[in-house]
Design an enzyme around this catalytic site. Structure first.
Site, PDB file in Angstrom:
ATOM      1  N   LYS A 291      39.820  34.959  16.272  1.00 21.72           N
ATOM      2  CA  LYS A 291      40.624  34.187  17.245  1.00 21.72           C
ATOM      3  C   LYS A 291      39.731  33.173  17.971  1.00 21.72           C
ATOM      4  CE  LYS A 291      41.212  35.762  21.498  1.00 21.72           C
ATOM      5  NZ  LYS A 291      40.882  34.990  22.705  1.00 21.72           N
ATOM      6  N   ASN A 292      38.571  33.628  18.452  1.00 21.09           N
ATOM      7  CA  ASN A 292      37.722  32.778  19.287  1.00 21.09           C
ATOM      8  C   ASN A 292      36.992  31.701  18.503  1.00 21.09           C
ATOM      9  OD1 ASN A 292      38.645  34.103  21.449  1.00 21.09           O
ATOM     10  ND2 ASN A 292      36.799  35.323  21.814  1.00 21.09           N
TER      11      ASN A 292
ATOM     12  N   CYS B  49      42.293  33.813  36.284  1.00 20.73           N
ATOM     13  CA  CYS B  49      42.243  34.652  35.086  1.00 20.73           C
ATOM     14  C   CYS B  49      41.955  36.087  35.499  1.00 20.73           C
ATOM     15  CB  CYS B  49      41.148  34.145  34.150  1.00 20.73           C
ATOM     16  SG  CYS B  49      40.980  35.152  32.679  1.00 20.73           S
TER      17      CYS B  49
ATOM     18  N   ARG C  67      47.797  38.796  21.939  1.00 22.02           N
ATOM     19  CA  ARG C  67      47.105  37.505  22.008  1.00 22.02           C
ATOM     20  C   ARG C  67      45.865  37.486  21.116  1.00 22.02           C
ATOM     21  NH1 ARG C  67      45.931  35.364  27.804  1.00 22.02           N
ATOM     22  NH2 ARG C  67      45.173  33.722  26.416  1.00 22.02           N
TER      23      ARG C  67
ATOM     24  N   ARG D  84      36.737  31.595  36.315  1.00 21.79           N
ATOM     25  CA  ARG D  84      36.396  30.890  35.067  1.00 21.79           C
ATOM     26  C   ARG D  84      36.508  29.383  35.244  1.00 21.79           C
ATOM     27  NH1 ARG D  84      39.088  33.703  29.992  1.00 21.79           N
ATOM     28  NH2 ARG D  84      37.452  32.555  28.905  1.00 21.79           N
TER      29      ARG D  84
ATOM     30  N   ASP E 232      33.190  40.843  25.544  1.00 21.11           N
ATOM     31  CA  ASP E 232      34.511  41.158  25.005  1.00 21.11           C
ATOM     32  C   ASP E 232      34.586  42.544  24.373  1.00 21.11           C
ATOM     33  OD1 ASP E 232      35.154  37.734  23.875  1.00 21.11           O
ATOM     34  OD2 ASP E 232      35.143  38.651  25.861  1.00 21.11           O
TER      35      ASP E 232
HETATM   36  C1  EPZ Z   1      34.651  32.461  25.470  1.00 19.64           C
HETATM   37  O1  EPZ Z   1      35.197  32.028  26.713  1.00 19.64           O
HETATM   38  C2  EPZ Z   1      35.662  33.465  24.889  1.00 19.64           C
HETATM   39  N1  EPZ Z   1      36.957  32.830  24.757  1.00 19.64           N
HETATM   40  C3  EPZ Z   1      35.796  34.664  25.813  1.00 19.64           C
HETATM   41  O2  EPZ Z   1      36.618  35.633  25.156  1.00 19.64           O
HETATM   42  C4  EPZ Z   1      34.429  35.293  26.013  1.00 19.64           C
HETATM   43  O3  EPZ Z   1      34.540  36.336  26.943  1.00 19.64           O
HETATM   44  C5  EPZ Z   1      33.443  34.234  26.561  1.00 19.64           C
HETATM   45  O4  EPZ Z   1      33.381  33.110  25.658  1.00 19.64           O
HETATM   46  C6  EPZ Z   1      32.029  34.780  26.685  1.00 19.64           C
HETATM   47  O5  EPZ Z   1      31.578  35.278  25.485  1.00 19.64           O
HETATM   48  C7  EPZ Z   1      37.231  32.093  23.662  1.00 19.64           C
HETATM   49  O6  EPZ Z   1      36.412  31.864  22.816  1.00 19.64           O
HETATM   50  C8  EPZ Z   1      38.614  31.559  23.528  1.00 19.64           C
HETATM   51  P1  EPZ Z   1      32.014  30.905  28.778  1.00 19.64           P
HETATM   52  P2  EPZ Z   1      34.530  30.799  27.510  1.00 19.64           P
HETATM   53  O7  EPZ Z   1      32.275  29.480  29.122  1.00 19.64           O
HETATM   54  O8  EPZ Z   1      33.866  29.877  26.574  1.00 19.64           O
HETATM   55  C9  EPZ Z   1      30.866  30.542  33.388  1.00 19.64           C
HETATM   56  C10 EPZ Z   1      38.440  37.107  24.848  1.00 19.64           C
HETATM   57  O9  EPZ Z   1      38.586  38.237  25.324  1.00 19.64           O
HETATM   58  N2  EPZ Z   1      31.281  29.133  33.264  1.00 19.64           N
HETATM   59  O10 EPZ Z   1      30.983  31.181  27.774  1.00 19.64           O
HETATM   60  O11 EPZ Z   1      35.568  30.286  28.413  1.00 19.64           O
HETATM   61  C11 EPZ Z   1      32.036  31.512  33.219  1.00 19.64           C
HETATM   62  O12 EPZ Z   1      32.751  31.682  34.405  1.00 19.64           O
HETATM   63  C12 EPZ Z   1      37.894  35.959  25.733  1.00 19.64           C
HETATM   64  O13 EPZ Z   1      38.661  36.825  23.663  1.00 19.64           O
HETATM   65  C13 EPZ Z   1      31.084  28.276  34.323  1.00 19.64           C
HETATM   66  O14 EPZ Z   1      30.583  28.676  35.370  1.00 19.64           O
HETATM   67  O15 EPZ Z   1      33.405  31.576  28.357  1.00 19.64           O
HETATM   68  C14 EPZ Z   1      31.333  32.769  32.734  1.00 19.64           C
HETATM   69  O16 EPZ Z   1      30.837  33.467  33.826  1.00 19.64           O
HETATM   70  C15 EPZ Z   1      37.859  36.312  27.167  1.00 19.64           C
HETATM   71  N3  EPZ Z   1      31.477  26.988  34.188  1.00 19.64           N
HETATM   72  C16 EPZ Z   1      30.192  32.211  31.890  1.00 19.64           C
HETATM   73  O17 EPZ Z   1      29.997  30.858  32.298  1.00 19.64           O
HETATM   74  C17 EPZ Z   1      32.038  26.491  33.027  1.00 19.64           C
HETATM   75  O18 EPZ Z   1      32.375  25.309  32.951  1.00 19.64           O
HETATM   76  C18 EPZ Z   1      30.443  32.246  30.389  1.00 19.64           C
HETATM   77  O19 EPZ Z   1      31.700  31.701  30.125  1.00 19.64           O
HETATM   78  C19 EPZ Z   1      32.215  27.386  31.957  1.00 19.64           C
HETATM   79  C20 EPZ Z   1      31.830  28.697  32.090  1.00 19.64           C
END
Ligand code: EPZ
Length: 441
Positions: A22-23, A135, A419, A140, A327
């Site tokens: 999915k991701n 969320c 989802r 996020r 995850d």
């Molecule tokens: C991806 O989300 C995945 N989603 C998430 O899976 C997964 O938990 C996450 O990566 C971490 O591995 C998809 O791929 C669709 P990040 P993403 O940006 O890219 C902070 C699931 O269960 N951050 O790597 O949105 C953020 O708050 C989902 O399938 C900022 O501060 O996660 C977090 O603490 C849930 N500013 C950290 O970075 C930003 O602009 C990592 O988030 C972006 C992120």
């Protein structure tokens, strides 16, 4: 609304085919906005999030078509119904480039909608994307996405809950740091990488995410004609090109689904054969589960999982890839609830990602939260109960706990699980789980 009814106590035994990721599929569908001509994707799972993304890019001028599945159905475990060959390829072709808006109604259902921001700015010079709201798993923000695209020359303002981005002329490559307080951003890296693929000159992304999903998207872009090096490392180099054309690509297996089923085998003291897996994507998970006492062997793309009844307590901290994925934190916690002693789980990526704790405790677990850390005192047995799914991975943890608990567990709001897990109850029933989906008006 659908719920699951699970009667615990059966050992899982048999074969499960892992679906496409999915991701990986979500950002890749958005990346198709960059290409002229048709892109064909294989292994795209059938999930509500995929439907949402297909609807979104459809509104942005893409023709999206799913072919019927081909090939022979998979045999089910003794006397269980055969499993249908999962999915036919998906064709995506950009037919109209006028639209630039990702509406709130779609974005509110799926945060990954933000992935259209980079491709729209790079290809159409304008993007209006609703700001993703709150969320269940915690804060996020998307500031790193915006900052990276600003460094490529896009100008942004927010208006009426929308991010509005514009590019004068063409994006311009540069060297930038993309890390944040919690480390690299997965979708942020992909968003900026997609935009840089059509920018003028070279972009160097330092502090890039190394997740397999980033690599998979880079591989597709390279097939489309992009010039990308270093994907899978913290420094990605992208030499912009004038255009990208449609290509054919198979989505990688879903490492989180695979990890969930490995833990399903362990928690039921079962034996599972998982097909279409890439264990290199789960190296930290295998390391922790080895410590718990779970045996994982691989032969080509198939892995064999079995476990001893005694589950050792462990410590685990979630980290960016190749560390232990956030995850799979909830699913591992469900297993450690039955550990022979005290385990400690620390959540470094989404420090508030613990909505499953209260529900597991309702099933007789003994988990105590202290800030981003959970202390898990192992118990001999868990009991079936009525529990509520709050987010995708928390609901998977409740399914795992339900399969080992004494009596019946009822999980409400399983739309969360749909989802990200394709036909999970069918896959689990095919290997012996007593699980059914019920729908009460
Ligand atoms: C991806 O989300 C995945 N989603 C998430 O899976 C997964 O938990 C996450 O990566 C971490 O591995 C998809 O791929 C669709 P990040 P993403 O940006 O890219 C902070 C699931 O269960 N951050 O790597 O949105 C953020 O708050 C989902 O399938 C900022 O501060 O996660 C977090 O603490 C849930 N500013 C950290 O970075 C930003 O602009 C990592 O988030 C972006 C992120």
């Amino acid at each position: 609304m659908d719920s699951f009814l699970i009667r615990g106590g059966t050992r899982l035994k048999g074969k499960i085919e892992i679906s496409g990721s999915k991701n990986s599929a979500l950002p890749i569908l958005a990346a198709c906005l960059l290409a002229n001509g048709k892109t064909t994707l294989k292994g795209v799972p059938r999930l509500s999030d995929i439907d949402s993304m297909a609807k979104l890019i459809g509104e942005l001028g893409c023709h999206v078509f799913r072919h019927e599945p081909g090939g022979a159905p998979q045999p089910g475990a003794d006397g269980q119904p055969p499993m249908p060959a999962l999915n036919g390829p998906l064709d995506i072709e950009v037919t109209d480039e006028k639209q630039c808006e990702a509406r709130y109604d779609i974005v509110k259902t799926m945060r990954a909608s933000i992935c259209v921001l980079g491709p729209l700015l790079a290809k159409r010079g304008r993007a209006v994307v609703s700001i993703p709201g709150g969320c269940a798993i915690g804060d996020r923000p998307v500031d790193l996405h915006v900052r990276g695209l600003q460094k490529l020359g896009a100008e942004f303002r927010t208006e009426n809950g929308n991010i509005i981005g514009e590019v004068r002329g063409r994006l311009k490559g540069c060297r930038m740091y993309l890390g944040g307080a919690q480390g690299p951003t997965v979708l942020g890296t992909i968003n900026v990488m997609c935009a840089a693929a059509l920018a003028d000159g070279e972009t160097v992304l330092v502090g890039a995410a190394c997740e397999p999903e980033v690599v998979d998207c880079a591989e597709l872009l390279i097939k489309m004609g992009a010039n990308i090096k270093g994907h899978g490392t913290p420094e990605i180099r992208i030499e912009g090109v004038d255009q990208l054309v449609g290509a054919e690509h198979r989505i990688i297996p879903d490492r989180i689904e695979c990890g969930t089923f490995i833990i399903a085998a362990a928690i039921t003291n079962g034996e599972l054969e998982l097909k279409n897996c890439n264990l290199d994507h789960l190296i930290a998970v295998v390391d922790r589960l080895d410590e718990v006492g779970v045996k994982i062997e691989r032969q080509n793309g198939t892995i064999f999982v079995s476990s001893s009844r005694r589950l050792n307590p462990v410590e685990m901290t979630t980290q960016p890839f190749p560390g232990f994925p956030t995850d799979l934190q909830a699913q591992l916690m469900a297993l450690l609830c039955l550990g022979d002693g005290m385990s400690v789980v620390t959540e470094r990526i989404f420090p508030d990602r613990f909505l499953h704790v209260g529900e597991l405790n309702r099933m007789g677990a003994r988990v105590r939260k202290e800030g981003p850390t959970a202390i898990i005192q192992g118990v001999k047995e868990m009991q079936g109960a009525s529990v509520m799914a709050s987010d995708l991975r928390a609901s998977a943890a409740l399914v795992l706990a339900g399969m080992v608990a004494r009596g019946t567990t009822r999980i409400d709001r399983v739309y969360h699980i749909d989802r990200g897990y394709e036909k999970i109850e069918q896959k689990l029933a095919a290997v012996g789980a007593d699980i059914q989906r019920v729908n009460e008006k």
